[in-house]
Design a protein around this motif. Structure first.
Motif, PDB file in Angstrom:
ATOM      1  N   VAL A 154     -13.997  -1.425   8.649  1.00 56.73           N
ATOM      2  CA  VAL A 154     -13.758  -0.978   9.694  1.00 56.73           C
ATOM      3  C   VAL A 154     -13.334  -2.003  10.881  1.00 56.73           C
ATOM      4  CG1 VAL A 154     -14.637   0.016  11.980  1.00 56.73           C
ATOM      5  CG2 VAL A 154     -15.725   0.651   9.648  1.00 56.73           C
ATOM      6  N   LEU A 155     -11.987  -2.010  11.348  1.00 57.30           N
ATOM      7  CA  LEU A 155     -11.399  -3.106  12.306  1.00 57.30           C
ATOM      8  C   LEU A 155     -11.483  -2.734  13.691  1.00 57.30           C
ATOM      9  CD1 LEU A 155      -8.541  -3.982   9.754  1.00 57.30           C
ATOM     10  CD2 LEU A 155     -10.500  -5.053   9.829  1.00 57.30           C
ATOM     11  N   ARG A 156     -11.592  -3.652  14.472  1.00 60.95           N
ATOM     12  CA  ARG A 156     -11.302  -3.326  15.858  1.00 60.95           C
ATOM     13  C   ARG A 156      -9.732  -3.551  15.949  1.00 60.95           C
ATOM     14  NH1 ARG A 156     -15.285  -1.284  18.998  1.00 60.95           N
ATOM     15  NH2 ARG A 156     -16.988  -2.289  18.627  1.00 60.95           N
ATOM     16  N   VAL A 157      -9.142  -3.054  17.072  1.00 63.29           N
ATOM     17  CA  VAL A 157      -7.877  -2.928  17.286  1.00 63.29           C
ATOM     18  C   VAL A 157      -7.211  -4.358  17.145  1.00 63.29           C
ATOM     19  CG1 VAL A 157      -7.758  -3.098  19.963  1.00 63.29           C
ATOM     20  CG2 VAL A 157      -5.807  -1.894  18.749  1.00 63.29           C
ATOM     21  N   GLY A 158      -7.699  -5.283  17.579  1.00 57.73           N
ATOM     22  CA  GLY A 158      -7.357  -6.681  17.513  1.00 57.73           C
ATOM     23  C   GLY A 158      -7.414  -7.162  16.090  1.00 57.73           C
ATOM     24  N   GLY A 159      -8.341  -6.830  15.170  1.00 59.72           N
ATOM     25  CA  GLY A 159      -8.250  -7.087  13.974  1.00 59.72           C
ATOM     26  C   GLY A 159      -7.213  -6.154  13.188  1.00 59.72           C
ATOM     27  N   LEU A 160      -6.839  -5.252  13.498  1.00 54.50           N
ATOM     28  CA  LEU A 160      -5.706  -4.190  12.966  1.00 54.50           C
ATOM     29  C   LEU A 160      -4.525  -4.956  13.120  1.00 54.50           C
ATOM     30  CD1 LEU A 160      -4.800  -2.035  11.394  1.00 54.50           C
ATOM     31  CD2 LEU A 160      -4.577  -0.792  13.652  1.00 54.50           C
ATOM     32  N   VAL A 161      -4.344  -5.559  14.463  1.00 53.85           N
ATOM     33  CA  VAL A 161      -3.018  -6.076  14.760  1.00 53.85           C
ATOM     34  C   VAL A 161      -2.916  -7.421  13.990  1.00 53.85           C
ATOM     35  CG1 VAL A 161      -1.750  -7.342  16.552  1.00 53.85           C
ATOM     36  CG2 VAL A 161      -2.818  -5.437  17.149  1.00 53.85           C
ATOM     37  N   ARG A 162      -3.928  -8.147  13.685  1.00 60.79           N
ATOM     38  CA  ARG A 162      -3.922  -9.482  12.967  1.00 60.79           C
ATOM     39  C   ARG A 162      -3.466  -9.229  11.439  1.00 60.79           C
ATOM     40  NH1 ARG A 162      -8.303 -10.771  16.378  1.00 60.79           N
ATOM     41  NH2 ARG A 162      -9.771 -10.112  14.735  1.00 60.79           N
ATOM     42  N   ARG A 163      -4.156  -8.073  11.016  1.00 60.87           N
ATOM     43  CA  ARG A 163      -3.854  -7.479   9.504  1.00 60.87           C
ATOM     44  C   ARG A 163      -2.427  -7.381   9.538  1.00 60.87           C
ATOM     45  NH1 ARG A 163      -7.042  -5.050   5.762  1.00 60.87           N
ATOM     46  NH2 ARG A 163      -5.721  -4.600   3.965  1.00 60.87           N
ATOM     47  N   LEU A 164      -1.883  -6.679  10.396  1.00 60.97           N
ATOM     48  CA  LEU A 164      -0.402  -6.152  10.247  1.00 60.97           C
ATOM     49  C   LEU A 164       0.414  -7.384  10.515  1.00 60.97           C
ATOM     50  CD1 LEU A 164      -0.408  -3.091  12.516  1.00 60.97           C
ATOM     51  CD2 LEU A 164      -0.303  -3.070  10.265  1.00 60.97           C
ATOM     52  N   ARG A 165       0.192  -8.386  11.286  1.00 60.22           N
ATOM     53  CA  ARG A 165       1.045  -9.453  11.298  1.00 60.22           C
ATOM     54  C   ARG A 165       0.994 -10.628  10.240  1.00 60.22           C
ATOM     55  NH1 ARG A 165       0.059 -10.822  17.702  1.00 60.22           N
ATOM     56  NH2 ARG A 165       1.383  -9.368  18.750  1.00 60.22           N
ATOM     57  N   GLN A 166      -0.210 -10.675   9.699  1.00 59.56           N
ATOM     58  CA  GLN A 166      -0.521 -11.738   8.672  1.00 59.56           C
ATOM     59  C   GLN A 166      -0.138 -11.122   7.147  1.00 59.56           C
ATOM     60  OE1 GLN A 166      -4.663 -12.948   9.119  1.00 59.56           O
ATOM     61  NE2 GLN A 166      -4.377 -13.745  11.161  1.00 59.56           N
ATOM     62  N   ASP A 167      -0.278  -9.773   7.060  1.00 62.32           N
ATOM     63  CA  ASP A 167       0.101  -9.383   5.749  1.00 62.32           C
ATOM     64  C   ASP A 167       0.878  -8.022   5.926  1.00 62.32           C
ATOM     65  OD1 ASP A 167       0.488  -8.883   2.947  1.00 62.32           O
ATOM     66  OD2 ASP A 167      -1.980  -7.956   2.852  1.00 62.32           O
ATOM     67  N   PRO A 168       1.956  -7.882   6.592  1.00 61.33           N
ATOM     68  CA  PRO A 168       2.406  -6.526   6.655  1.00 61.33           C
ATOM     69  C   PRO A 168       2.943  -5.900   5.577  1.00 61.33           C
ATOM     70  CG  PRO A 168       4.120  -8.368   7.076  1.00 61.33           C
ATOM     71  CD  PRO A 168       2.764  -9.194   6.833  1.00 61.33           C
ATOM     72  N   PRO A 169       2.287  -4.422   5.777  1.00 61.71           N
ATOM     73  CA  PRO A 169       2.716  -3.783   4.606  1.00 61.71           C
ATOM     74  C   PRO A 169       4.098  -3.134   4.426  1.00 61.71           C
ATOM     75  CG  PRO A 169       1.442  -2.518   6.193  1.00 61.71           C
ATOM     76  CD  PRO A 169       1.628  -3.942   6.767  1.00 61.71           C
ATOM     77  N   ASP A 170       4.395  -2.850   3.447  1.00 56.62           N
ATOM     78  CA  ASP A 170       5.924  -1.912   3.453  1.00 56.62           C
ATOM     79  C   ASP A 170       5.821  -0.717   4.084  1.00 56.62           C
ATOM     80  OD1 ASP A 170       7.052  -4.070   1.629  1.00 56.62           O
ATOM     81  OD2 ASP A 170       5.664  -3.070   0.024  1.00 56.62           O
ATOM     82  N   VAL A 171       4.525  -0.068   3.875  1.00 57.39           N
ATOM     83  CA  VAL A 171       4.404   1.360   4.532  1.00 57.39           C
ATOM     84  C   VAL A 171       3.043   1.547   5.265  1.00 57.39           C
ATOM     85  CG1 VAL A 171       4.312   3.965   4.132  1.00 57.39           C
ATOM     86  CG2 VAL A 171       5.879   2.607   2.825  1.00 57.39           C
ATOM     87  N   LEU A 172       3.247   2.162   6.507  1.00 56.17           N
ATOM     88  CA  LEU A 172       1.766   2.270   7.220  1.00 56.17           C
ATOM     89  C   LEU A 172       1.658   3.697   7.533  1.00 56.17           C
ATOM     90  CD1 LEU A 172      -0.271   0.775   8.860  1.00 56.17           C
ATOM     91  CD2 LEU A 172       1.136   1.294  11.080  1.00 56.17           C
ATOM     92  N   LEU A 173       0.632   4.094   6.877  1.00 55.13           N
ATOM     93  CA  LEU A 173       0.177   5.664   7.033  1.00 55.13           C
ATOM     94  C   LEU A 173      -0.765   5.669   8.078  1.00 55.13           C
ATOM     95  CD1 LEU A 173       0.158   8.664   5.927  1.00 55.13           C
ATOM     96  CD2 LEU A 173      -1.744   7.683   4.222  1.00 55.13           C
ATOM     97  N   VAL A 174      -0.412   6.471   9.038  1.00 54.07           N
ATOM     98  CA  VAL A 174      -1.110   6.499  10.340  1.00 54.07           C
ATOM     99  C   VAL A 174      -1.981   7.865  10.360  1.00 54.07           C
ATOM    100  CG1 VAL A 174      -1.018   6.282  12.921  1.00 54.07           C
ATOM    101  CG2 VAL A 174       0.606   5.102  11.649  1.00 54.07           C
ATOM    102  N   ALA A 175      -2.926   7.737   9.754  1.00 55.61           N
ATOM    103  CA  ALA A 175      -3.812   8.945   9.604  1.00 55.61           C
ATOM    104  C   ALA A 175      -4.992   8.848  10.905  1.00 55.61           C
ATOM    105  CB  ALA A 175      -4.610   8.758   8.173  1.00 55.61           C
ATOM    106  N   CYS A 176      -4.400   9.184  12.001  1.00 58.29           N
ATOM    107  CA  CYS A 176      -5.328   8.922  13.315  1.00 58.29           C
ATOM    108  C   CYS A 176      -4.832  10.080  14.245  1.00 58.29           C
ATOM    109  CB  CYS A 176      -4.853   7.595  14.105  1.00 58.29           C
ATOM    110  SG  CYS A 176      -5.102   6.285  13.073  1.00 58.29           S
ATOM    111  N   THR A 177      -5.919  10.434  14.958  1.00 52.72           N
ATOM    112  CA  THR A 177      -5.885  11.118  16.106  1.00 52.72           C
ATOM    113  C   THR A 177      -4.745  10.867  16.951  1.00 52.72           C
ATOM    114  OG1 THR A 177      -7.673  10.090  17.315  1.00 52.72           O
ATOM    115  CG2 THR A 177      -8.344  11.926  16.087  1.00 52.72           C
ATOM    116  N   GLY A 178      -4.169  11.745  17.848  1.00 47.43           N
ATOM    117  CA  GLY A 178      -3.022  11.445  18.786  1.00 47.43           C
ATOM    118  C   GLY A 178      -2.958  10.394  19.511  1.00 47.43           C
ATOM    119  N   PRO A 179      -4.036  10.129  20.463  1.00 46.56           N
ATOM    120  CA  PRO A 179      -3.813   8.794  21.352  1.00 46.56           C
ATOM    121  C   PRO A 179      -3.940   7.365  20.288  1.00 46.56           C
ATOM    122  CG  PRO A 179      -5.502  10.310  22.192  1.00 46.56           C
ATOM    123  CD  PRO A 179      -5.059  11.019  20.842  1.00 46.56           C
TER     124      PRO A 179
END
Length: 381
Positions: free
Chosen positions: A61-86
């Motif tokens: 479970v990541l806070r939004v800041g942790g997710l941003v760090r994850r995306l910047r430090q190890d950007p995936p080729d594909v991001l599957l956004v399985a989330c509610t609309g907002p």
């Protein structure tokens, strides 16, 4: 080189969809990881266990800041956004600032007809939008072209559906002993209608059937959509209770045995049951209209009234129209998603989703930054 996928989920139903979609991509040769982003609709441990019953250990479970760090430090080729609309809106905007930007994939975790303009608008700027039936693709494509012209709609069966999805022939129809009712948070909406539905289920139990109300969560657990009148709470508040009814949680498949039938108003659970050859009855006592998410069931052969339900079950349950099944999610064609991702990976050089701006975007971001339960609830289609 293997295409790497990061799936981000935020609620119970989206977690189930995201995990199963990721499993399908792994089976197709892609690699992937799954994380949850902390939000007011974060699923409980029990809901996580039910969502991941067949897909492995619980995700981080990541806070939004942790997710941003994850995306910047190890950007995936594909991001599957399985989330509610907002939340999807925020995650897509954040992904647009990552370089190299990942290919972004969005979708809805179940029955999605009629096509929702709001759902598409909140996911504007994604590269791929997953439709789970030919009927969904036909309904969503014009909406996507208008609101998010750079997005491609791809066809893929709901990833948690089993088998080829056809009913047994009439001569092999099963004897029904257990009736599993799949509730929905928003349908029907009013307390009198939900009380009426409980009365109908009690009558089914009185006719000699085991009736299980398969809840999505208990009172303290959040769901993708807030449920104002949970059926277990309504039953507990009635002077005589709801005799003959059991209220259970856990994976739906655990309750759909060889003598089961499924009853609902318009839940995605209907497709899960049909894919396993389980008879399904869609209740039409409250009408057939867009607000009930059931207009697409016209012509299915599955619409039944509560009063007729015991007799229909005694005959083995309704039999779905094969052509309707093929058009509404139980098609046999392989998923278009893996090949679409292999083609698109490394080609997402544009800005992606628009930057966050305006009150709605700020509220969406605030509900991820604030502790769960503090942010004001917003619509979550």
């Amino acid at each position: 080189m293997t295409t790497r996928v990061l799936a981000v989920a935020d609620s119970d139903s989206y977690l189930k969809w995201g995990a199963a979609t990721l499993d399908g991509l792994r089976d197709a040769g892609l690699s992937g990881r799954l994380v949850l982003v902390a939000s007011p609709v974060l699923p409980s441990q029990a809901q996580v266990g039910a969502a991941l019953a067949a897909t492995g250990p619980p995700p981080a479970v990541l806070r939004v800041g942790g997710l941003v760090r994850r995306l910047r430090q190890d950007p995936p080729d594909v991001l599957l956004v399985a989330c509610t609309g907002p939340t999807a809106r925020v995650v897509l905007a954040l992904a647009g600032r990552v370089r190299p930007r990942p290919v972004t994939v969005v979708g809805l975790p179940g029955w999605a007809l009629p096509a929702s303009v709001e759902a598409v608008g909140l996911r504007r700027g994604a590269d791929l939008f997953v439709a789970h039936s030919r009927a969904e693709r036909a309904a969503f494509e014009p909406v996507v072209r208008r609101l998010s012209p750079g997005t491609r709609v791809v066809l893929s069966r709901l990833p948690f559906l089993a088998g080829a999805g056809t009913h047994e022939p009439d001569g092999a129809r099963r004897r029904v002993g257990r009736v599993v009712f799949a509730p929905q948070a928003l349908v029907p909406a009013s307390r009198p209608e939900r009380e009426r539905l409980l009365d109908g289920l009690v009558a089914v139990a009185a006719a000699g059937y085991e009736v299980v109300v398969k809840l999505r969560g208990r009172a303290a657990e959040r769901q993708t959509h807030d449920e104002r009148w949970p059926f277990d709470e309504l039953a507990a508040a009635r002077p005589g209770g709801a005799p003959g009814l059991r209220f259970e949680t856990g994976p739906l498949a655990a309750w759909l045995g060889p003598t089961s039938a499924l009853v609902t108003v318009s839940s995605t659970a209907a497709l899960e049951a049909l894919a396993g050859g389980v008879p399904v009855a869609l209740l039409d006592d409250f009408g057939v209209r867009d607000e009930l998410i059931n207009t697409a069931f016209r012509g299915s052969g599955l619409l039944v009234g509560l009063a007729d339900l015991p007799a229909v079950l005694a005959a083995g349950g309704p039999v779905a129209d094969p052509g309707w099944l093929d058009a509404h999610g139980l098609h046999r064609e392989p998923s278009e998603l893996p090949d679409a991702l292999r083609t698109a990976a490394g080609a997402a050089t544009g800005a992606g989703a628009p930057a966050l701006r305006g009150p709605a975007d700020l509220r969406a971001l605030a509900r991820l930054i604030a502790p769960a339960g503090v942010a004001r609830p917003v619509r979550r289609r």
